[in-house]
Write an enzyme that holds these catalytic residues in place. Structure first.
Site, PDB file in Angstrom:
ATOM      1  N   LYS A  38       0.988  -1.120   0.009  1.00 38.72           N
ATOM      2  CA  LYS A  38      -0.156   0.119   0.016  1.00 38.72           C
ATOM      3  C   LYS A  38       0.993   1.351  -0.084  1.00 38.72           C
ATOM      4  O   LYS A  38       2.048   1.281   0.129  1.00 38.72           O
ATOM      5  CB  LYS A  38      -0.940  -0.019   1.319  1.00 38.72           C
ATOM      6  CG  LYS A  38      -0.236   0.006   2.411  1.00 38.72           C
ATOM      7  CD  LYS A  38      -1.074  -0.101   3.791  1.00 38.72           C
ATOM      8  CE  LYS A  38      -0.139  -0.265   4.928  1.00 38.72           C
ATOM      9  NZ  LYS A  38      -0.959  -0.748   6.093  1.00 38.72           N
ATOM     10  N   ARG A 136     -10.757   0.075  15.171  1.00 36.95           N
ATOM     11  CA  ARG A 136     -10.702   0.776  13.982  1.00 36.95           C
ATOM     12  C   ARG A 136     -11.569  -0.188  13.006  1.00 36.95           C
ATOM     13  O   ARG A 136     -12.831  -0.099  13.290  1.00 36.95           O
ATOM     14  CB  ARG A 136      -9.351   0.779  13.509  1.00 36.95           C
ATOM     15  CG  ARG A 136      -8.896   1.872  12.508  1.00 36.95           C
ATOM     16  CD  ARG A 136      -7.321   2.034  12.254  1.00 36.95           C
ATOM     17  NE  ARG A 136      -6.866   0.800  11.681  1.00 36.95           N
ATOM     18  CZ  ARG A 136      -5.756   0.693  11.050  1.00 36.95           C
ATOM     19  NH1 ARG A 136      -4.641   1.697  11.261  1.00 36.95           N
ATOM     20  NH2 ARG A 136      -5.262  -0.278  10.724  1.00 36.95           N
ATOM     21  N   TYR A 268      15.029  31.039   6.950  1.00 31.59           N
ATOM     22  CA  TYR A 268      13.630  31.532   7.281  1.00 31.59           C
ATOM     23  C   TYR A 268      13.508  32.037   8.724  1.00 31.59           C
ATOM     24  O   TYR A 268      14.002  30.912   9.452  1.00 31.59           O
ATOM     25  CB  TYR A 268      12.479  30.826   7.017  1.00 31.59           C
ATOM     26  CG  TYR A 268      12.061  30.795   5.507  1.00 31.59           C
ATOM     27  CD1 TYR A 268      11.870  32.087   4.811  1.00 31.59           C
ATOM     28  CD2 TYR A 268      11.928  29.740   4.594  1.00 31.59           C
ATOM     29  CE1 TYR A 268      11.321  32.129   3.584  1.00 31.59           C
ATOM     30  CE2 TYR A 268      11.444  29.659   3.213  1.00 31.59           C
ATOM     31  CZ  TYR A 268      11.242  30.973   2.865  1.00 31.59           C
ATOM     32  OH  TYR A 268      10.994  30.806   1.608  1.00 31.59           O
ATOM     33  N   MET A 316      10.795  24.563   1.553  1.00 34.47           N
ATOM     34  CA  MET A 316      10.009  23.817   0.556  1.00 34.47           C
ATOM     35  C   MET A 316      10.814  22.909  -0.149  1.00 34.47           C
ATOM     36  O   MET A 316      10.621  21.600  -0.244  1.00 34.47           O
ATOM     37  CB  MET A 316       9.084  24.551  -0.107  1.00 34.47           C
ATOM     38  CG  MET A 316       8.086  23.913  -1.082  1.00 34.47           C
ATOM     39  SD  MET A 316       6.896  24.605  -1.984  1.00 34.47           S
ATOM     40  CE  MET A 316       6.014  25.616  -0.840  1.00 34.47           C
TER      41      MET A 316
HETATM   42  C1  LIG Z   1      -0.363  -1.630   6.963  1.00 32.96           C
HETATM   43  C2  LIG Z   1      -0.889  -2.992   7.304  1.00 32.96           C
HETATM   44  C3  LIG Z   1      -0.266  -3.945   7.406  1.00 32.96           C
HETATM   45  C4  LIG Z   1       1.255  -4.003   7.405  1.00 32.96           C
HETATM   46  O1  LIG Z   1       2.042  -3.423   8.655  1.00 32.96           O
HETATM   47  P1  LIG Z   1       3.247  -3.280   9.089  1.00 32.96           P
HETATM   48  O2  LIG Z   1       3.402  -2.901  10.309  1.00 32.96           O
HETATM   49  O3  LIG Z   1       3.975  -2.298   8.049  1.00 32.96           O
HETATM   50  O4  LIG Z   1       3.748  -4.605   8.744  1.00 32.96           O
HETATM   51  C5  LIG Z   1      -0.845  -5.139   7.832  1.00 32.96           C
HETATM   52  N1  LIG Z   1      -2.150  -5.355   7.733  1.00 32.96           N
HETATM   53  C6  LIG Z   1      -2.995  -4.057   7.655  1.00 32.96           C
HETATM   54  C7  LIG Z   1      -4.444  -4.105   7.925  1.00 32.96           C
HETATM   55  C8  LIG Z   1      -2.541  -2.916   7.435  1.00 32.96           C
HETATM   56  O5  LIG Z   1      -3.176  -1.750   7.255  1.00 32.96           O
END
Ligand SMILES: *Cc1c(COP(=O)(O)O)cnc(C)c1O
Length: 376
Positions: A38, A136, A268, A316
Protein backbone atom coordinates in the site's frame (compact mmCIF):
# COMPACT_ATOMS: atom_id res chain seq x y z
CA UNK A 1 26.26 4.87 -7.09
CA UNK A 2 25.23 8.20 -8.55
CA UNK A 3 22.21 9.16 -10.64
CA UNK A 4 21.44 12.16 -12.84
CA UNK A 5 18.77 13.62 -10.56
CA UNK A 6 18.70 16.45 -8.03
CA UNK A 7 16.91 14.39 -5.44
CA UNK A 8 16.35 10.66 -5.75
CA UNK A 9 15.99 7.38 -3.98
CA UNK A 10 17.70 4.16 -4.89
CA UNK A 11 15.87 0.98 -4.07
CA UNK A 12 17.66 -2.36 -3.93
CA UNK A 13 15.54 -5.09 -5.45
CA UNK A 14 17.79 -7.77 -4.02
CA UNK A 15 17.36 -6.34 -0.52
CA UNK A 16 13.55 -6.33 -0.89
CA UNK A 17 13.80 -9.95 -2.04
CA UNK A 18 16.11 -10.83 0.87
CA UNK A 19 13.70 -9.23 3.36
CA UNK A 20 10.79 -11.18 1.84
CA UNK A 21 12.79 -14.42 2.10
CA UNK A 22 13.70 -13.64 5.70
CA UNK A 23 9.96 -13.36 6.50
CA UNK A 24 9.18 -16.52 4.57
CA UNK A 25 11.98 -18.53 6.17
CA UNK A 26 10.98 -17.36 9.66
CA UNK A 27 7.38 -18.49 9.23
CA UNK A 28 7.61 -21.55 6.95
CA UNK A 29 6.18 -24.07 6.60
CA UNK A 30 2.45 -23.57 6.51
CA UNK A 31 2.31 -19.78 6.65
CA UNK A 32 2.38 -17.68 3.47
CA UNK A 33 3.62 -14.10 3.17
CA UNK A 34 1.19 -11.44 1.98
CA UNK A 35 3.48 -8.52 1.13
CA UNK A 36 1.89 -5.17 1.92
CA UNK A 37 2.52 -2.71 -0.92
CA UNK A 38 0.00 0.00 0.00
CA UNK A 39 0.96 3.68 -0.23
CA UNK A 40 3.23 3.04 -3.20
CA UNK A 41 4.98 0.32 -1.20
CA UNK A 42 5.78 2.75 1.62
CA UNK A 43 7.39 5.03 -0.94
CA UNK A 44 9.44 2.26 -2.60
CA UNK A 45 7.26 1.96 -5.73
CA UNK A 46 4.36 -0.50 -5.63
CA UNK A 47 4.76 -1.92 -9.12
CA UNK A 48 8.49 -2.56 -8.80
CA UNK A 49 8.16 -4.06 -5.34
CA UNK A 50 5.20 -6.20 -6.44
CA UNK A 51 7.28 -7.55 -9.33
CA UNK A 52 10.11 -8.48 -6.97
CA UNK A 53 7.76 -10.20 -4.52
CA UNK A 54 5.94 -12.10 -7.27
CA UNK A 55 9.27 -13.22 -8.72
CA UNK A 56 10.09 -14.57 -5.24
CA UNK A 57 6.91 -16.62 -5.37
CA UNK A 58 4.48 -14.42 -3.43
CA UNK A 59 0.89 -15.53 -4.00
CA UNK A 60 -0.72 -12.56 -2.23
CA UNK A 61 -0.16 -8.82 -2.05
CA UNK A 62 -2.13 -6.29 -0.01
CA UNK A 63 -3.04 -2.71 -0.85
CA UNK A 64 -5.28 -0.12 0.78
CA UNK A 65 -7.59 0.86 -2.02
CA UNK A 66 -9.17 -0.39 -5.21
CA UNK A 67 -7.19 2.26 -7.10
CA UNK A 68 -3.93 0.85 -5.80
CA UNK A 69 -5.00 -2.67 -6.75
CA UNK A 70 -6.14 -1.62 -10.22
CA UNK A 71 -2.78 0.08 -10.84
CA UNK A 72 -0.99 -3.19 -10.09
CA UNK A 73 -3.28 -5.06 -12.48
CA UNK A 74 -2.61 -2.50 -15.23
CA UNK A 75 1.11 -3.14 -14.69
CA UNK A 76 0.51 -6.86 -15.24
CA UNK A 77 0.74 -8.08 -11.64
CA UNK A 78 -1.14 -11.34 -11.60
CA UNK A 79 -1.16 -12.66 -8.03
CA UNK A 80 -4.07 -12.31 -5.58
CA UNK A 81 -4.51 -8.76 -4.29
CA UNK A 82 -6.30 -7.96 -1.03
CA UNK A 83 -7.87 -4.49 -0.69
CA UNK A 84 -7.64 -3.74 3.02
CA UNK A 85 -9.03 -0.28 3.65
CA UNK A 86 -12.52 -0.05 2.23
CA UNK A 87 -14.31 -0.04 -1.10
CA UNK A 88 -16.25 3.02 -2.23
CA UNK A 89 -19.59 2.47 -3.96
CA UNK A 90 -18.25 3.60 -7.32
CA UNK A 91 -15.36 1.13 -7.04
CA UNK A 92 -17.45 -2.00 -6.59
CA UNK A 93 -17.49 -3.11 -10.20
CA UNK A 94 -13.71 -2.74 -10.43
CA UNK A 95 -13.37 -5.47 -7.79
CA UNK A 96 -14.66 -7.97 -10.31
CA UNK A 97 -13.13 -6.34 -13.38
CA UNK A 98 -9.66 -6.26 -11.79
CA UNK A 99 -9.96 -9.53 -9.82
CA UNK A 100 -9.37 -7.79 -6.49
CA UNK A 101 -10.27 -9.36 -3.15
CA UNK A 102 -11.91 -6.87 -0.80
CA UNK A 103 -11.93 -6.89 2.95
CA UNK A 104 -15.46 -6.52 4.32
CA UNK A 105 -15.54 -4.52 7.54
CA UNK A 106 -19.18 -5.04 8.37
CA UNK A 107 -22.06 -7.33 7.56
CA UNK A 108 -23.48 -4.52 5.42
CA UNK A 109 -20.25 -4.63 3.39
CA UNK A 110 -20.85 -8.36 2.81
CA UNK A 111 -24.41 -7.74 1.64
CA UNK A 112 -23.27 -4.85 -0.56
CA UNK A 113 -20.56 -6.99 -2.22
CA UNK A 114 -23.18 -9.71 -2.73
CA UNK A 115 -25.08 -7.34 -5.06
CA UNK A 116 -22.17 -6.61 -7.41
CA UNK A 117 -23.07 -8.00 -10.83
CA UNK A 118 -20.81 -10.88 -11.80
CA UNK A 119 -20.83 -13.60 -14.43
CA UNK A 120 -23.13 -15.71 -12.26
CA UNK A 121 -20.51 -18.45 -12.12
CA UNK A 122 -17.59 -17.23 -10.07
CA UNK A 123 -18.35 -16.06 -6.54
CA UNK A 124 -16.53 -12.92 -5.39
CA UNK A 125 -13.95 -13.98 -2.79
CA UNK A 126 -14.06 -11.68 0.22
CA UNK A 127 -12.13 -11.56 3.50
CA UNK A 128 -14.03 -10.51 6.60
CA UNK A 129 -12.28 -8.40 9.21
CA UNK A 130 -13.07 -8.90 12.87
CA UNK A 131 -12.54 -6.04 15.29
CA UNK A 132 -10.71 -7.82 18.11
CA UNK A 133 -10.14 -4.69 20.15
CA UNK A 134 -8.33 -2.10 18.05
CA UNK A 135 -11.62 -0.32 17.42
CA UNK A 136 -10.68 0.79 13.96
CA UNK A 137 -11.96 -1.27 11.02
CA UNK A 138 -13.68 -4.65 11.41
CA UNK A 139 -17.06 -5.94 12.51
CA UNK A 140 -17.99 -6.06 16.17
CA UNK A 141 -20.93 -8.39 15.46
CA UNK A 142 -21.16 -11.71 17.30
CA UNK A 143 -20.54 -15.10 15.71
CA UNK A 144 -24.23 -16.03 15.37
CA UNK A 145 -25.05 -12.80 13.58
CA UNK A 146 -22.00 -13.08 11.33
CA UNK A 147 -22.83 -16.69 10.46
CA UNK A 148 -26.39 -15.78 9.57
CA UNK A 149 -25.18 -13.06 7.21
CA UNK A 150 -22.46 -15.24 5.66
CA UNK A 151 -24.76 -18.21 5.06
CA UNK A 152 -27.27 -15.94 3.29
CA UNK A 153 -24.74 -14.74 0.69
CA UNK A 154 -25.36 -15.87 -2.87
CA UNK A 155 -22.55 -14.36 -4.93
CA UNK A 156 -19.87 -13.87 -2.30
CA UNK A 157 -17.66 -16.48 -0.67
CA UNK A 158 -16.00 -15.55 2.59
CA UNK A 159 -12.57 -16.94 1.85
CA UNK A 160 -10.68 -15.37 4.71
CA UNK A 161 -11.01 -14.07 8.23
CA UNK A 162 -8.59 -11.44 9.51
CA UNK A 163 -7.89 -8.96 12.22
CA UNK A 164 -5.19 -6.40 13.00
CA UNK A 165 -3.06 -5.76 16.09
CA UNK A 166 -2.95 -2.41 17.84
CA UNK A 167 0.11 -2.93 20.07
CA UNK A 168 2.07 -5.95 18.86
CA UNK A 169 5.51 -4.51 19.73
CA UNK A 170 4.40 -3.44 23.19
CA UNK A 171 5.17 -6.17 25.70
CA UNK A 172 4.02 -4.02 28.61
CA UNK A 173 0.47 -4.32 27.26
CA UNK A 174 -2.02 -7.18 27.52
CA UNK A 175 -3.84 -5.96 24.43
CA UNK A 176 -2.16 -8.37 22.01
CA UNK A 177 -3.04 -11.45 24.08
CA UNK A 178 -6.60 -10.21 24.44
CA UNK A 179 -6.86 -9.70 20.68
CA UNK A 180 -5.52 -13.20 20.01
CA UNK A 181 -8.06 -14.70 22.44
CA UNK A 182 -10.89 -12.74 20.83
CA UNK A 183 -9.90 -13.91 17.35
CA UNK A 184 -9.54 -17.59 18.20
CA UNK A 185 -12.82 -17.44 20.13
CA UNK A 186 -14.54 -15.97 17.10
CA UNK A 187 -12.98 -18.60 14.85
CA UNK A 188 -14.22 -21.43 17.08
CA UNK A 189 -17.72 -19.91 17.40
CA UNK A 190 -18.06 -19.37 13.67
CA UNK A 191 -17.08 -22.96 13.09
CA UNK A 192 -19.89 -24.09 15.43
CA UNK A 193 -22.26 -22.07 13.27
CA UNK A 194 -21.04 -23.75 10.11
CA UNK A 195 -18.71 -21.01 8.83
CA UNK A 196 -15.11 -22.02 8.21
CA UNK A 197 -13.15 -19.65 5.95
CA UNK A 198 -10.19 -21.24 4.18
CA UNK A 199 -7.69 -18.56 5.25
CA UNK A 200 -6.95 -16.71 8.46
CA UNK A 201 -4.48 -13.90 8.95
CA UNK A 202 -3.62 -11.48 11.69
CA UNK A 203 0.07 -10.63 12.05
CA UNK A 204 1.87 -7.74 10.40
CA UNK A 205 5.58 -6.93 10.92
CA UNK A 206 5.65 -6.63 14.69
CA UNK A 207 3.73 -9.82 15.48
CA UNK A 208 5.99 -11.58 13.00
CA UNK A 209 9.32 -10.15 14.18
CA UNK A 210 8.61 -10.50 17.92
CA UNK A 211 7.09 -13.87 17.31
CA UNK A 212 3.45 -14.25 18.25
CA UNK A 213 3.27 -17.65 16.63
CA UNK A 214 -0.38 -18.19 17.62
CA UNK A 215 -1.15 -15.30 15.25
CA UNK A 216 0.79 -16.51 12.21
CA UNK A 217 -2.03 -18.71 10.87
CA UNK A 218 -2.40 -19.14 7.06
CA UNK A 219 -0.76 -15.84 6.10
CA UNK A 220 1.15 -12.99 7.68
CA UNK A 221 0.97 -9.44 6.33
CA UNK A 222 4.33 -7.68 6.68
CA UNK A 223 4.87 -4.25 5.17
CA UNK A 224 7.55 -2.50 7.20
CA UNK A 225 9.72 -5.64 7.36
CA UNK A 226 9.71 -6.00 3.58
CA UNK A 227 11.27 -2.53 3.44
CA UNK A 228 13.83 -3.46 6.08
CA UNK A 229 12.40 -2.18 9.33
CA UNK A 230 11.05 -3.60 12.58
CA UNK A 231 9.74 -1.18 15.18
CA UNK A 232 11.56 -1.08 18.51
CA UNK A 233 9.76 -3.12 21.17
CA UNK A 234 8.63 -2.01 24.60
CA UNK A 235 8.94 -4.16 27.71
CA UNK A 236 10.24 -7.73 27.82
CA UNK A 237 10.08 -8.62 24.16
CA UNK A 238 11.51 -11.88 22.86
CA UNK A 239 14.47 -11.38 20.52
CA UNK A 240 13.30 -10.64 16.96
CA UNK A 241 13.26 -13.65 14.64
CA UNK A 242 13.69 -11.49 11.55
CA UNK A 243 16.89 -9.91 10.31
CA UNK A 244 15.98 -7.35 7.64
CA UNK A 245 17.79 -4.33 6.24
CA UNK A 246 16.61 -1.08 4.66
CA UNK A 247 16.27 -1.33 0.89
CA UNK A 248 16.06 2.37 0.15
CA UNK A 249 18.60 5.16 0.26
CA UNK A 250 17.80 8.81 -0.41
CA UNK A 251 20.20 11.29 -1.90
CA UNK A 252 20.31 14.86 -3.05
CA UNK A 253 22.87 17.30 -4.40
CA UNK A 254 24.56 20.43 -3.23
CA UNK A 255 23.33 23.48 -5.13
CA UNK A 256 25.57 26.07 -3.50
CA UNK A 257 28.40 26.34 -0.99
CA UNK A 258 29.16 29.52 0.95
CA UNK A 259 31.18 30.82 3.86
CA UNK A 260 29.41 33.04 6.36
CA UNK A 261 30.81 35.09 9.25
CA UNK A 262 29.93 34.68 12.94
CA UNK A 263 26.54 36.19 13.70
CA UNK A 264 24.93 35.22 10.37
CA UNK A 265 21.28 34.28 10.61
CA UNK A 266 20.47 31.29 8.46
CA UNK A 267 17.22 30.67 6.64
CA UNK A 268 13.59 31.67 7.27
CA UNK A 269 13.05 33.32 10.61
CA UNK A 270 16.77 33.52 11.28
CA UNK A 271 16.34 30.66 13.73
CA UNK A 272 19.99 29.60 13.52
CA UNK A 273 22.74 32.10 14.26
CA UNK A 274 26.31 31.15 13.40
CA UNK A 275 28.42 31.23 16.58
CA UNK A 276 31.62 31.34 14.54
CA UNK A 277 32.50 31.54 10.85
CA UNK A 278 31.11 28.53 9.07
CA UNK A 279 30.75 26.92 5.68
CA UNK A 280 27.24 26.07 4.48
CA UNK A 281 25.90 23.86 1.73
CA UNK A 282 22.42 24.38 0.34
CA UNK A 283 20.79 21.09 -0.69
CA UNK A 284 18.26 20.44 -3.46
CA UNK A 285 15.67 18.85 -1.17
CA UNK A 286 13.10 20.29 1.20
CA UNK A 287 9.82 19.43 2.84
CA UNK A 288 8.11 19.19 -0.55
CA UNK A 289 10.41 16.24 -1.19
CA UNK A 290 9.59 14.78 2.20
CA UNK A 291 12.40 16.11 4.39
CA UNK A 292 10.49 16.53 7.66
CA UNK A 293 10.16 20.20 8.62
CA UNK A 294 10.68 19.05 12.20
CA UNK A 295 14.33 18.36 11.31
CA UNK A 296 14.90 22.12 11.27
CA UNK A 297 17.92 22.89 13.49
CA UNK A 298 17.81 19.27 14.74
CA UNK A 299 18.42 16.78 11.97
CA UNK A 300 21.49 15.75 10.10
CA UNK A 301 22.53 14.31 6.76
CA UNK A 302 25.66 12.47 5.64
CA UNK A 303 28.00 14.67 3.60
CA UNK A 304 31.51 13.67 2.61
CA UNK A 305 31.26 10.51 4.70
CA UNK A 306 30.40 12.25 7.98
CA UNK A 307 27.33 13.67 9.66
CA UNK A 308 26.53 17.29 8.84
CA UNK A 309 23.88 19.11 10.89
CA UNK A 310 20.85 20.78 9.35
CA UNK A 311 21.00 24.49 10.19
CA UNK A 312 18.01 26.79 10.07
CA UNK A 313 14.55 25.72 9.00
CA UNK A 314 13.94 23.14 6.27
CA UNK A 315 12.39 25.05 3.33
CA UNK A 316 10.00 23.75 0.69
CA UNK A 317 12.71 22.90 -1.84
CA UNK A 318 15.96 23.53 0.03
CA UNK A 319 17.76 22.49 3.18
CA UNK A 320 20.93 24.10 4.51
CA UNK A 321 23.63 22.10 6.27
CA UNK A 322 26.87 22.92 8.09
CA UNK A 323 29.87 21.57 6.16
CA UNK A 324 32.56 23.45 8.06
CA UNK A 325 34.27 20.12 8.72
CA UNK A 326 34.04 18.91 5.11
CA UNK A 327 35.62 21.81 3.19
CA UNK A 328 36.21 19.61 0.14
CA UNK A 329 32.50 19.52 -0.73
CA UNK A 330 31.48 21.37 -3.88
CA UNK A 331 28.28 22.31 -5.70
CA UNK A 332 26.98 19.30 -7.61
CA UNK A 333 28.27 16.91 -4.97
CA UNK A 334 26.03 14.27 -3.48
CA UNK A 335 24.70 14.15 0.03
CA UNK A 336 22.85 11.29 1.73
CA UNK A 337 19.55 12.10 3.43
CA UNK A 338 18.90 8.45 4.33
CA UNK A 339 21.34 5.62 3.80
CA UNK A 340 24.98 4.88 4.32
CA UNK A 341 28.37 6.35 3.37
CA UNK A 342 31.20 4.11 4.55
CA UNK A 343 30.34 3.21 8.11
CA UNK A 344 28.18 6.28 8.75
CA UNK A 345 24.48 5.42 8.48
CA UNK A 346 21.17 7.16 8.87
CA UNK A 347 17.93 5.19 8.62
CA UNK A 348 14.24 6.10 8.73
CA UNK A 349 13.99 5.22 12.41
CA UNK A 350 16.86 7.54 13.33
CA UNK A 351 15.35 10.35 11.28
CA UNK A 352 11.95 9.69 12.83
CA UNK A 353 13.32 9.86 16.38
CA UNK A 354 14.86 13.26 15.69
CA UNK A 355 11.71 14.53 13.98
CA UNK A 356 9.39 13.21 16.70
CA UNK A 357 7.54 10.87 14.35
CA UNK A 358 7.65 7.23 13.19
CA UNK A 359 9.71 5.60 10.47
CA UNK A 360 6.56 4.82 8.46
CA UNK A 361 5.87 8.53 7.92
CA UNK A 362 9.45 9.22 6.88
CA UNK A 363 9.26 6.54 4.16
CA UNK A 364 5.72 7.39 3.02
CA UNK A 365 6.64 11.07 3.08
CA UNK A 366 9.25 10.81 0.34
CA UNK A 367 7.24 12.64 -2.26
CA UNK A 368 6.35 11.80 -5.85
CA UNK A 369 8.80 14.31 -7.29
CA UNK A 370 11.72 12.37 -5.83
CA UNK A 371 12.88 10.11 -8.66
CA UNK A 372 12.92 6.39 -7.99
CA UNK A 373 15.83 4.31 -9.31
CA UNK A 374 16.06 0.55 -8.95
CA UNK A 375 19.30 -1.33 -8.51
CA UNK A 376 19.87 -5.07 -8.22
C1 LIG B 1 -0.37 -1.55 6.90
C2 LIG B 1 -0.99 -2.82 7.34
C3 LIG B 1 -0.21 -3.97 7.49
C4 LIG B 1 1.30 -3.95 7.41
O1 LIG B 1 1.81 -3.38 8.61
P1 LIG B 1 3.38 -3.29 8.89
O2 LIG B 1 3.46 -2.80 10.29
O3 LIG B 1 3.94 -2.31 7.92
O4 LIG B 1 3.94 -4.64 8.70
C5 LIG B 1 -0.87 -5.16 7.76
N1 LIG B 1 -2.22 -5.20 7.89
C6 LIG B 1 -2.99 -4.11 7.78
C7 LIG B 1 -4.46 -4.23 7.94
C8 LIG B 1 -2.40 -2.88 7.50
O5 LIG B 1 -3.18 -1.80 7.40
Amino acid sequence: MSQAARCYVEISRSQIAANYRAARDATAPGTGIMGVVKANAYGHGAVEVARVLCAEGARWLAVSSVEEGAALRRAGIDCRILVMAGVMRWEEQALRDCRLTPVAHSLDDLRRFDEIPGDGLEPLQVHLKIDTGMNRLGTRAGAAEIAEAVLALRHVRVEGLLSHFASAADFTSEQTDAQIRAFSGMWADLEKHGVRPALMHFASTNALAYPRREAWLSLVRPGHAIYGYVSPARGHAPPPVLAVKPALSWKTRIIAVKDVPAGSKIGYGGSFVAASPMRLAVLAAGYADGVPHRLSNKGKVIAGGRFAPIVGTVSMDLTTIDITHSPQLQPGGEVTLLGQEGDVALDAQGIARTAGTISYTVLCGISARVKRFYID
